[in-house]
Motif scaffolding. Structure first.
Motif, PDB file in Angstrom:
ATOM      1  N   SER A   1       0.830  -1.201   0.000  1.00 13.26           N
ATOM      2  CA  SER A   1       0.000   0.000   0.000  1.00 13.26           C
ATOM      3  C   SER A   1       0.865   1.252   0.000  1.00 13.26           C
ATOM      4  O   SER A   1       2.004   1.234   0.456  1.00 13.26           O
TER       5      SER A   1
ATOM      6  N   ASP B   1      -7.949  -1.805   9.300  1.00 11.91           N
ATOM      7  CA  ASP B   1      -8.309  -1.206   8.011  1.00 11.91           C
ATOM      8  C   ASP B   1      -7.425  -1.752   6.889  1.00 11.91           C
ATOM      9  O   ASP B   1      -7.901  -1.991   5.780  1.00 11.91           O
TER      10      ASP B   1
ATOM     11  N   ASP C   1      -8.698  -3.897   3.592  1.00 11.23           N
ATOM     12  CA  ASP C   1      -8.311  -3.578   2.226  1.00 11.23           C
ATOM     13  C   ASP C   1      -7.773  -4.820   1.523  1.00 11.23           C
ATOM     14  O   ASP C   1      -8.122  -5.085   0.370  1.00 11.23           O
TER      15      ASP C   1
ATOM     16  N   LYS D   1     -10.628  -7.086   0.562  1.00  9.07           N
ATOM     17  CA  LYS D   1     -11.346  -6.576  -0.617  1.00  9.07           C
ATOM     18  C   LYS D   1     -10.617  -6.949  -1.902  1.00  9.07           C
ATOM     19  O   LYS D   1     -11.227  -7.047  -2.959  1.00  9.07           O
TER      20      LYS D   1
END
Length: 123
Positions: free
Chosen positions: A10, A18, A22, A25
């Motif tokens: 990231s 969080d 991510d 997902k």
């Protein structure tokens, strides 16, 4: 790519939870580091990035997001880590700093980058 896994690094900074959301997902999860070779490959992409280990269930008992125990002797930890400094350091990150290189424990709400991993066998 390393071994049979693909990774996502990231550029944003978020909490451990969080970051994990991510990854999920993306059809992946926070990285599980299986060897010093994999750890060496992952080192250097970020000064500090969340990895998929926690001791939330039982202080001092580190487990990966898949429930397997972290083999603390087979991986490189930053000097003096894990130390649960100030209490509540229940999530793991990978540090790449001159005097502080390796795995570390930190409070799960700190905003860091994160590393997702997806096995090629899951594609």
């Amino acid at each position: 790519m390393f071994g049979s896994s693909c990774y996502f690094f990231s550029t944003q900074r978020r909490s451990w939870d969080d970051g994990r959301r991510d990854c999920e997902k993306r059809g992946a999860d926070l990285v599980i580091i299986d060897s010093r070779q994999e750890q060496a490959f992952l080192t250097g992409f970020s000064p500090a990035a969340w990895v998929g280990m926690t001791d939330r269930e039982r202080e001092g008992t580190w487990v990966w997001v898949d429930g397997t125990p972290v083999n603390r002797q087979s991986l490189l930890w930053a000097p003096g880590q894990p130390d649960d400094s100030l209490g509540g350091e229940d999530c793991g990150d990978l540090r790449t700093m001159t005097q502080f290189l390796g795995l570390n424990d930190v409070n799960c709400i700190v905003r860091l980058q994160w590393i997702c991993e997806k096995s090629l066998t899951e594609l």
